[in-house]
Design an enzyme around this catalytic site. Structure first.
Site, PDB file in Angstrom:
ATOM      1  N   GLY A 242       0.821  -1.209   0.000  1.00  0.00           N
ATOM      2  CA  GLY A 242       0.000   0.000   0.000  1.00  0.00           C
ATOM      3  C   GLY A 242       0.848   1.250   0.000  1.00  0.00           C
ATOM      4  O   GLY A 242       0.741   2.097  -0.875  1.00  0.00           O
ATOM      5  N   PRO A 637      10.366  -9.764  16.294  1.00  0.00           N
ATOM      6  CA  PRO A 637      11.671  -9.408  15.729  1.00  0.00           C
ATOM      7  C   PRO A 637      11.826  -9.805  14.269  1.00  0.00           C
ATOM      8  O   PRO A 637      12.446  -9.074  13.492  1.00  0.00           O
ATOM      9  CB  PRO A 637      12.659 -10.169  16.624  1.00  0.00           C
ATOM     10  CG  PRO A 637      11.936 -10.382  17.909  1.00  0.00           C
ATOM     11  CD  PRO A 637      10.492 -10.553  17.540  1.00  0.00           C
ATOM     12  N   GLN A 643      10.714  -5.518   7.878  1.00  0.00           N
ATOM     13  CA  GLN A 643      10.273  -4.164   7.555  1.00  0.00           C
ATOM     14  C   GLN A 643      11.447  -3.199   7.448  1.00  0.00           C
ATOM     15  O   GLN A 643      11.503  -2.365   6.544  1.00  0.00           O
ATOM     16  CB  GLN A 643       9.294  -3.673   8.612  1.00  0.00           C
ATOM     17  CG  GLN A 643       7.894  -4.253   8.491  1.00  0.00           C
ATOM     18  CD  GLN A 643       7.184  -3.737   7.260  1.00  0.00           C
ATOM     19  OE1 GLN A 643       6.761  -2.583   7.206  1.00  0.00           O
ATOM     20  NE2 GLN A 643       7.058  -4.565   6.247  1.00  0.00           N
ATOM     21  N   GLY A 707       6.842   2.571  15.436  1.00  0.00           N
ATOM     22  CA  GLY A 707       6.734   1.933  14.133  1.00  0.00           C
ATOM     23  C   GLY A 707       8.089   1.690  13.500  1.00  0.00           C
ATOM     24  O   GLY A 707       9.059   2.392  13.787  1.00  0.00           O
ATOM     25  N   VAL A 708       8.161   0.688  12.601  1.00  0.00           N
ATOM     26  CA  VAL A 708       9.401   0.380  11.898  1.00  0.00           C
ATOM     27  C   VAL A 708       9.229   0.404  10.379  1.00  0.00           C
ATOM     28  O   VAL A 708      10.188   0.173   9.652  1.00  0.00           O
ATOM     29  CB  VAL A 708       9.939  -1.004  12.326  1.00  0.00           C
ATOM     30  CG1 VAL A 708      10.319  -1.001  13.787  1.00  0.00           C
ATOM     31  CG2 VAL A 708       8.925  -2.117  12.048  1.00  0.00           C
ATOM     32  N   GLU A 710       8.775   2.737   8.093  1.00  0.00           N
ATOM     33  CA  GLU A 710       9.284   3.804   7.231  1.00  0.00           C
ATOM     34  C   GLU A 710      10.665   4.327   7.603  1.00  0.00           C
ATOM     35  O   GLU A 710      11.363   4.909   6.777  1.00  0.00           O
ATOM     36  CB  GLU A 710       8.273   4.958   7.225  1.00  0.00           C
ATOM     37  CG  GLU A 710       6.995   4.557   6.526  1.00  0.00           C
ATOM     38  CD  GLU A 710       5.792   5.439   6.877  1.00  0.00           C
ATOM     39  OE1 GLU A 710       5.354   6.206   6.009  1.00  0.00           O
ATOM     40  OE2 GLU A 710       5.290   5.338   8.002  1.00  0.00           O
TER      41      GLU A 710
END
Length: 746
Positions: A242, A637, A643, A707-708, A710
């Site tokens: 997305g 992890p 990501q 969060g990871v 971006e």
């Protein structure tokens, strides 16, 4: 009322494999375009072949006459759309092009829609329309129109921010740089293109379409079609990527839904790869001027960051690149400013790490340039300007383990052996070798979400929230959080999501979905545990009878007094005594206003890059990338590492590969396919190492999750660009860096 203890159990923190993996690799996962309801028509939209002008003629009768074609929809006969397509009913709404008139505002804009019994017939009918245009000279470059200032700051319209006295900071600088960096337009190219299958039943609408924001999308469609959001069922169990583009309704999708209502039959529209370049958002081009200064000790006196960003002629969304300078390095004066330029392109929109990706690319290069001018190692220069509190505002960070990221990343990479002078390292095969670094930085937003939990007498549970999994592994990580919230083993928990009729799971964007939907799921499970504790403490036959003033916790399908493993009761026994077959709880999550007001909340990291450059051909290869990241509590992890790797690879793409190229005559994008629109392949990604740094954050949200998704981009682009300079001694200030840039500097 008994207290319950909120805690993570044995499910979170584990590298659990993806729950959706088998369904995807065996083809059982159903994506939007896999749906084929009975009586379905196929839709193909006709994209404009020019970027500016008007459609002078369409061969409508020829298209209608083609066997299998049922409808040809043009601006002249488009059915009424009850809602205003210029309005913005939700936070993530833009004006959309839905055949309002014959004006062409960008190449790829929908100018007609053809419905047919088969995809082949619809495709041929669209070709037979053979549009003729009255074209005007297109404006597709940042120099092709006059800049404008943002009048009303808001979503997509960043305003100016000033802390301290920039002019005094410039005057006080012992060393300064003034450099301009260009970043290109980049287009969303998720593996799954945009698609919709629309079915009407009176005023009730069912949509199969990929969505990062189910409830918000339903609200937007309800506005456009004059119905209630509750009358829309949006199904989005799987998304093939997305990255921001699937959070916002777009023109082709709306036209397909409108066509389904007109035809009285289900309609499917699936965009081709070429059609992804235009109506579904992209990262707009920027030109960024950075003027940085430092004193004789190498401490910043000013960060002055100006951005000129491209947007469309009919809407405003600017890449907020200058904002990347606001929250990272300590300086007595910081200024960020934005201007826009209106071009004949589709409206840009959020694209993975919007603003920070392009802004940090320029900022990290500028920091390296100033470090070199001041004669200071780039890592040492960043440490000298380490911000202990948020620059400008003075807010404390909710948590910040950036120093440890620098230390661990540098050690793993071997940064201490880096020679200061560029062009002095060579590999055994004669390639020039360079080492560079960049700081990674991304905000930690949180949206509002709701969830429902149902515990059954057999000791299993179903937890529900209308969230989205774009491929990041949300169905797995959220299930781990949900299982901990209700105190059950993961294999006893079913997660239901991806459906708008479930409680609102918020927005899957901004690297905030795990915290948002996860917080609501954990809260819903906690509500069930609370009800269990009330039941058990009032049951004479329960070991917990009379313990109403105690603090309870749930683990492994048992309720027990916190700190006393010997006094507990099984969930199934509690329900059986109460004569209940199931127990349902609800929960919600959002960030308290006080925390948002009092703390700066961000993820941080450091990326180190090694490149090899062919001295004769200028060909660049990234040989090693090492990234160390601190992002609060890591739920899974394995998925977090995936990501972060994906973000770093996207940063490599930004630095060396990715750019849309416009034909200056027609305004069309020349490389609107995956043959010429370059993205990295396996051969481009060699040594890649991710280090996650432990970080406890008691303020960012109840679960301590950041969060990871971006942050991996933000340090990588600058690290690679700085490594290219260190290898060659040539500073390239436009992206992507290509061999032509290096050869031109010879």
């Amino acid at each position: 009322m008994p207290d319950t203890l909120t805690r993570f159990g044995s499910n979170s923190g584990q590298p659990t494999t993806r729950r959706d993996g088998i369904a995807k690799v065996t083809g059982q996962a159903t994506f939007a375009a896999d749906n084929h309801p009975e009586g379905m028509l196929h839709a193909v939209y006709v994209p404009a072949g020019i970027a500016r002008g008007r459609v002078a003629h369409l061969e409508v009768e020829a298209a209608r006459a083609h066997p299998g074609v049922t409808h040809v929809i043009t601006p002249g006969n488009r059915p009424d759309l009850p809602g205003d397509p210029d309005a913005k009913p939700t936070r993530f709404s833009f004006r959309i092009e839905v055949l309002q008139d014959d004006t062409v505002r960008y190449a790829g804009q929908p100018i007609a829609l053809v419905l047919a019994e088969t995809l082949e017939a619809a495709t041929e009918g669209a070709r037979l329309l053979a549009p003729r245009y009255e074209a005007e000279p297109p404006r597709t470059g940042l120099d092709d129109n006059a800049p404008f200032a943002v009048e009303e700051p808001g979503f997509g319209a960043p305003g100016d921010t000033v802390h301290g006295d920039p002019e005094a900071g410039h005057a006080a600088a012992a060393t300064s740089i003034d450099a301009t960096y260009d970043t290109p337009p980049q287009y969303h190219n998720a593996m799954e293109s945009h698609a919709v299958v629309a079915q009407w039943d009176g005023d009730r609408l069912t949509l199969d379409t990929p969505s990062q924001a189910l409830a918000m999308s339903c609200a937007a469609y309800a506005h456009l079609f004059g119905i209630e959001a509750a009358d829309i069922t949006l199904r989005s169990p799987y998304l093939g990527g997305g990255f921001g583009s699937k959070a916002i309704p777009n023109g082709p999708m709306v036209l397909a839904i409108l066509a389904a209502r007109e035809a009285g039959r289900p309609v499917k529209l699936s965009l081709t790869r070429r059609q992804m370049f235009g109506p579904v958002g992209h990262r707009g081009a920027t030109r960024q001027r950075l003027r940085l200064g430092c004193d004789a000790d190498g401490r910043l006196t000013v960060i002055d960051h100006e951005t000129l960003a491209a947007t469309s002629t009919f809407e405003t969304f600017l890449e907020s690149a200058s904002n990347a300078s606001q929250g990272l390095y300590a300086s007595s004066a910081i200024r960020s400013a934005h201007q826009g330029v209106r071009l004949d392109v589709g409206t840009p929109g959020p694209m993975r790490a919007p603003g920070e990706a392009s802004g940090s690319a320029a900022l990290e290069c500028a920091m390296d340039e100033l470090a070199q001018a001041a004669g200071i190692d780039p890592l040492e220069f960043r440490l000298r300007n380490y911000a202990e509190t948020e620059p400008g505002t003075g807010k404390p960070y909710s948590s910040k383990a950036l120093r440890e990221c620098y230390a661990r990343g540098a050690e793993a990479f071997g940064w201490a052996d880096r020679p200061a002078r560029p062009g002095t390292m060579r590999s055994t095969d004669g390639k020039l070798v360079g080492w560079g670094m960049g700081t990674a930085f991304f905000p930690s937003p949180m949206f509002a979400a709701e969830a429902r939990a149902t515990l059954r007498a057999d000791g299993s549970a179903t937890l529900e929230t209308g969230g989205a999994d774009m491929g990041q592994g949300a169905w797995t990580a959220l299930a781990q959080i949900a299982a901990d919230g209700i105190g059950l083993p993961l294999d006893r928990v079913e997660l239901r999501s991806g459906l708008s009729t479930l409680p609102d799971g918020g927005v899957a964007g901004g690297s905030g979905h795990t915290a948002t939907a996860g917080g609501a799921l954990h809260s819903a499970g906690g509500d069930v545990v609370r009800q269990l504790s009330e039941l058990a403490s009032g049951q004479p036959d329960s070991p917990l009878f009379g313990a109403g003033n105690a603090t309870f916790e749930a683990r492994g399908g048992r309720l027990q007094i916190a700190g006393d493993d010997g006094r507990g009761d099984a969930f199934a026994d509690i329900l059986a005594r109460a004569g209940l077959s199931e127990l349902t709880g609800s929960g919600s999550a959002s960030r308290p206003d006080a925390d948002s007001r009092d703390y700066a909340m961000n993820s941080h990291g450091a990326v180190f890059a090694e490149v090899a450059v062919d001295p004769d051909l200028g060909q660049i290869r990234v040989r090693r990338l090492v990234g160390a990241f601190a992002a609060g509590r890591i739920v899974n992890p394995r998925l977090a590492e995936s990501q972060l790797m994906g973000g770093m690879i996207w940063g490599l793409s930004f630095a060396l590969h990715e750019a849309a190229v416009h034909d200056p005559r027609s305004g069309r994008i020349l490389n609107a396919d995956l043959a010429e629109y370059r993205v990295p392949v396996n051969a481009d990604v060699q040594g890649l190492e991710v280090i996650t740094v432990e970080e406890d954050d008691p303020h960012v949200n109840a679960l301590g999750i950041k969060g990871v998704g971006e942050i991996g981009i933000t340090g990588t682009v600058g690290a690679i660009a700085n490594a290219v300079w260190h290898a060659t001694g040539t500073r390239v200030r436009r992206f992507p860096i290509g061999l032509a840039d290096l050869l031109a500097a010879e």
